[in-house]
Design a protein around this motif. Sequence first.
Motif, PDB file in Angstrom:
ATOM      1  N   ALA A  84       0.829  -1.211   0.000  1.00  0.00           N
ATOM      2  CA  ALA A  84       0.000   0.000   0.000  1.00  0.00           C
ATOM      3  C   ALA A  84       0.862   1.259   0.000  1.00  0.00           C
ATOM      4  O   ALA A  84       0.527   2.251  -0.664  1.00  0.00           O
ATOM      5  CB  ALA A  84      -0.933  -0.006   1.216  1.00  0.00           C
ATOM      6  N   VAL A  85       1.970   1.216   0.740  1.00  0.00           N
ATOM      7  CA  VAL A  85       2.887   2.363   0.762  1.00  0.00           C
ATOM      8  C   VAL A  85       3.465   2.602  -0.627  1.00  0.00           C
ATOM      9  O   VAL A  85       3.539   3.746  -1.102  1.00  0.00           O
ATOM     10  CB  VAL A  85       4.016   2.142   1.790  1.00  0.00           C
ATOM     11  N   HIS A  86       3.857   1.537  -1.302  1.00  0.00           N
ATOM     12  CA  HIS A  86       4.415   1.685  -2.647  1.00  0.00           C
ATOM     13  C   HIS A  86       3.377   2.229  -3.637  1.00  0.00           C
ATOM     14  O   HIS A  86       3.722   3.009  -4.535  1.00  0.00           O
ATOM     15  CB  HIS A  86       4.983   0.355  -3.143  1.00  0.00           C
ATOM     16  N   HIS A  87       2.126   1.851  -3.466  1.00  0.00           N
ATOM     17  CA  HIS A  87       1.074   2.405  -4.317  1.00  0.00           C
ATOM     18  C   HIS A  87       0.944   3.911  -4.091  1.00  0.00           C
ATOM     19  O   HIS A  87       0.775   4.683  -5.040  1.00  0.00           O
ATOM     20  CB  HIS A  87      -0.260   1.706  -4.033  1.00  0.00           C
ATOM     21  N   ILE A  88       1.012   4.322  -2.828  1.00  0.00           N
ATOM     22  CA  ILE A  88       0.941   5.753  -2.518  1.00  0.00           C
ATOM     23  C   ILE A  88       2.133   6.482  -3.124  1.00  0.00           C
ATOM     24  O   ILE A  88       1.992   7.563  -3.720  1.00  0.00           O
ATOM     25  CB  ILE A  88       0.877   5.966  -0.993  1.00  0.00           C
ATOM     26  N   ILE A  89       3.324   5.907  -2.978  1.00  0.00           N
ATOM     27  CA  ILE A  89       4.526   6.514  -3.540  1.00  0.00           C
ATOM     28  C   ILE A  89       4.391   6.677  -5.052  1.00  0.00           C
ATOM     29  O   ILE A  89       4.758   7.714  -5.628  1.00  0.00           O
ATOM     30  CB  ILE A  89       5.771   5.670  -3.185  1.00  0.00           C
ATOM     31  N   ALA A  90       3.845   5.665  -5.718  1.00  0.00           N
ATOM     32  CA  ALA A  90       3.638   5.754  -7.160  1.00  0.00           C
ATOM     33  C   ALA A  90       2.701   6.912  -7.498  1.00  0.00           C
ATOM     34  O   ALA A  90       2.935   7.664  -8.457  1.00  0.00           O
ATOM     35  CB  ALA A  90       3.072   4.439  -7.692  1.00  0.00           C
ATOM     36  N   SER A  91       1.651   7.067  -6.696  1.00  0.00           N
ATOM     37  CA  SER A  91       0.708   8.162  -6.926  1.00  0.00           C
ATOM     38  C   SER A  91       1.370   9.520  -6.711  1.00  0.00           C
ATOM     39  O   SER A  91       1.101  10.476  -7.452  1.00  0.00           O
ATOM     40  CB  SER A  91      -0.493   8.030  -5.981  1.00  0.00           C
ATOM     41  N   LEU A  92       2.249   9.610  -5.725  1.00  0.00           N
ATOM     42  CA  LEU A  92       2.942  10.871  -5.445  1.00  0.00           C
ATOM     43  C   LEU A  92       3.901  11.223  -6.582  1.00  0.00           C
ATOM     44  O   LEU A  92       4.029  12.395  -6.958  1.00  0.00           O
ATOM     45  CB  LEU A  92       3.685  10.782  -4.115  1.00  0.00           C
ATOM     46  N   ILE A  93       4.567  10.215  -7.130  1.00  0.00           N
ATOM     47  CA  ILE A  93       5.458  10.465  -8.273  1.00  0.00           C
ATOM     48  C   ILE A  93       4.634  10.915  -9.481  1.00  0.00           C
ATOM     49  O   ILE A  93       5.007  11.846 -10.197  1.00  0.00           O
ATOM     50  CB  ILE A  93       6.292   9.207  -8.585  1.00  0.00           C
ATOM     51  N   GLU A  94       3.498  10.267  -9.679  1.00  0.00           N
ATOM     52  CA  GLU A  94       2.616  10.668 -10.781  1.00  0.00           C
ATOM     53  C   GLU A  94       2.131  12.105 -10.603  1.00  0.00           C
ATOM     54  O   GLU A  94       1.907  12.825 -11.583  1.00  0.00           O
ATOM     55  CB  GLU A  94       1.426   9.721 -10.870  1.00  0.00           C
TER      56      GLU A  94
END
Length: 336
Positions: free
Chosen positions: A183-193
């Motif tokens: 879930a943290v990695h999904h959030i990180i991906a969204s932040l990079i996007e």
Amino acid sequence: MLKGENNLQLLDQPKRIVITTHHKPDGDALGSSLGLYHWLKAKGHHVEVVLSSDFPDFLDWIPGREDVIIYPKEQEKSEKLLQEAELIFCLDYSALSRTNILEPLIQKATGQKWMIDHHLDPEDFAQLSYWDSNAAATAQLAYTFITEVCKDATAITHEIATCLYTGIMTDTGSFRFRSTTAAVHHIIASLIEAGARNWEIHEKVYNSGTESRLNFLGYCLLNCLVVIEEYNTALFAISKEDLAKFKVSTGDTEGLVNYALSIKGIRLAGLFVDRTELIKLSLRSTGDIPCNEICKKYFNGGGHLNASGGSSSASLAEVVEKFKSILPEYKEILTK
């Protein structure tokens, strides 16, 4: 866990808001505070971030940093803002004492207190609390507060994303702690996007040290490291003379304890620093070794299972000896 959800309606109209965090803010404290700051400002609120102290130089680039109010430098303004605030956000702390000199001001402030935090055993001081001890960082909770609780996912700008990425990155040891879930990695991906430039953030945080800090690190590794092989434990004990010799500033001891933990076979590491008025300590561990229990039981502190802190009014030598005397109690788990 969200409590006091009915109070969310207060955000429907512009409010006078003050964001606070713990004393000597780290990347998560400052990142979550400024991430929320940008979001609330964009929603039309009058928002200020008030800190009880300065913060490390390696964070002195985060978007919004120039708007931060540091209480000792702007005492009268800070007091007025807290007195007039309709909402006070309490980020990255679960006990008001963590705000140091701001504690009495927050206690007597008439505005609602809203806590967003991931530390254990939160005090019951907030009218709204959004809390999860399993979260990797308060910045993670700030993200889900905006996107899920307030259902405003499209509001994540590159400034917000940069702040929250910094908070999550620093509180997960660059995504290597056990709290770094899918879930943290999904959030990180969204932040990079959303615009967080991950390589630049890493560069600014981890490659911005000074020559004096590097000399201090070398000195500590050569002269201050103690390895206790019997208990798979290592520690650094830093005197106030050491701090003065290398002109150590806020943030210069950040991450030092991890060098002790990086030694092969070491399962518990400690950093003990003489800050004159108190001995400050940080503990880090691997596996199920309970740093939080040790800090809470013996050093007036607490935190997470593998990362906790505390303090003592005894001398540096006395605190180190007390820590060593505790190790036999945990011998079985330290040596298994």
